[in-house]
Design a protein around this motif. Structure first.
Motif, PDB file in Angstrom:
ATOM      1  N   UNK A 166      24.129 -27.670  29.034  1.00 40.82           N
ATOM      2  CA  UNK A 166      23.290 -27.531  27.870  1.00 40.82           C
ATOM      3  C   UNK A 166      24.165 -27.089  26.701  1.00 40.82           C
ATOM      4  N   UNK A 167      23.907 -27.662  25.540  1.00 40.31           N
ATOM      5  CA  UNK A 167      24.589 -27.303  24.302  1.00 40.31           C
ATOM      6  C   UNK A 167      23.527 -26.938  23.283  1.00 40.31           C
ATOM      7  N   UNK A 168      23.756 -25.842  22.542  1.00 37.03           N
ATOM      8  CA  UNK A 168      22.822 -25.392  21.513  1.00 37.03           C
ATOM      9  C   UNK A 168      23.511 -25.445  20.157  1.00 37.03           C
ATOM     10  N   UNK A 169      22.836 -26.019  19.171  1.00 34.88           N
ATOM     11  CA  UNK A 169      23.336 -26.007  17.798  1.00 34.88           C
ATOM     12  C   UNK A 169      22.352 -25.216  16.940  1.00 34.88           C
ATOM     13  N   UNK A 170      22.856 -24.541  15.915  1.00 31.69           N
ATOM     14  CA  UNK A 170      22.000 -23.788  15.005  1.00 31.69           C
ATOM     15  C   UNK A 170      22.401 -24.102  13.566  1.00 31.69           C
ATOM     16  N   UNK A 171      21.490 -23.884  12.647  1.00 31.39           N
ATOM     17  CA  UNK A 171      21.823 -24.114  11.248  1.00 31.39           C
ATOM     18  C   UNK A 171      20.644 -23.846  10.343  1.00 31.39           C
ATOM     19  N   UNK A 172      20.855 -24.127   9.071  1.00 30.06           N
ATOM     20  CA  UNK A 172      19.821 -24.004   8.052  1.00 30.06           C
ATOM     21  C   UNK A 172      19.759 -25.295   7.266  1.00 30.06           C
ATOM     22  N   UNK A 173      18.596 -25.571   6.711  1.00 32.21           N
ATOM     23  CA  UNK A 173      18.439 -26.779   5.922  1.00 32.21           C
ATOM     24  C   UNK A 173      17.444 -26.585   4.801  1.00 32.21           C
ATOM     25  N   UNK A 174      17.325 -27.607   3.988  1.00 33.52           N
ATOM     26  CA  UNK A 174      16.386 -27.624   2.869  1.00 33.52           C
ATOM     27  C   UNK A 174      15.661 -28.958   2.885  1.00 33.52           C
ATOM     28  N   UNK A 175      14.432 -28.932   2.398  1.00 30.42           N
ATOM     29  CA  UNK A 175      13.662 -30.158   2.307  1.00 30.42           C
ATOM     30  C   UNK A 175      12.695 -30.078   1.146  1.00 30.42           C
ATOM     31  N   UNK A 176      11.943 -31.144   0.947  1.00 30.61           N
ATOM     32  CA  UNK A 176      10.929 -31.195  -0.096  1.00 30.61           C
ATOM     33  C   UNK A 176       9.673 -31.804   0.507  1.00 30.61           C
ATOM     34  N   UNK A 177       8.575 -31.085   0.377  1.00 39.00           N
ATOM     35  CA  UNK A 177       7.282 -31.568   0.832  1.00 39.00           C
ATOM     36  C   UNK A 177       6.522 -32.136  -0.372  1.00 39.00           C
ATOM     37  N   UNK A 178       5.876 -33.266  -0.190  1.00 41.93           N
ATOM     38  CA  UNK A 178       5.092 -33.857  -1.274  1.00 41.93           C
ATOM     39  C   UNK A 178       3.997 -32.885  -1.698  1.00 41.93           C
ATOM     40  N   UNK A 179       3.387 -32.195  -0.732  1.00 40.89           N
ATOM     41  CA  UNK A 179       2.269 -31.300  -1.037  1.00 40.89           C
ATOM     42  C   UNK A 179       2.702 -29.915  -1.505  1.00 40.89           C
ATOM     43  N   UNK A 180       3.862 -29.414  -1.007  1.00 39.96           N
ATOM     44  CA  UNK A 180       4.229 -28.016  -1.260  1.00 39.96           C
ATOM     45  C   UNK A 180       5.553 -27.820  -1.985  1.00 39.96           C
ATOM     46  N   UNK A 181       6.274 -28.874  -2.253  1.00 42.19           N
ATOM     47  CA  UNK A 181       7.533 -28.749  -2.979  1.00 42.19           C
ATOM     48  C   UNK A 181       8.689 -28.352  -2.070  1.00 42.19           C
TER      49      UNK A 181
END
Length: 44
Positions: free
Chosen positions: A1-16
């Motif tokens: 088993x391999x585990x990766x971690x991280x952070x990201x950003x996105x944009x929701x049409x409804x919530x920005x």
């Protein structure tokens, strides 16, 4: 088993714009990826 971690950003049409933390768990069988589980947690 391999585990990766991280952070990201996105944009929701409804919530920005939003940020999230994630981890992906890769389970291998006979040298191949047999399963992938992903988890997301919203960040402030």
């Amino acid at each position: 088993m391999v585990v990766t971690t991280g952070e990201g950003r996105g944009v929701s049409v409804e919530h920005g714009p939003f940020r999230f933390a994630f981890n992906d768990l890769f389970t291998f069988r006979d040298g191949l990826i047999a399963r992938v589980d992903s988890y997301l947690v919203p960040l402030p």
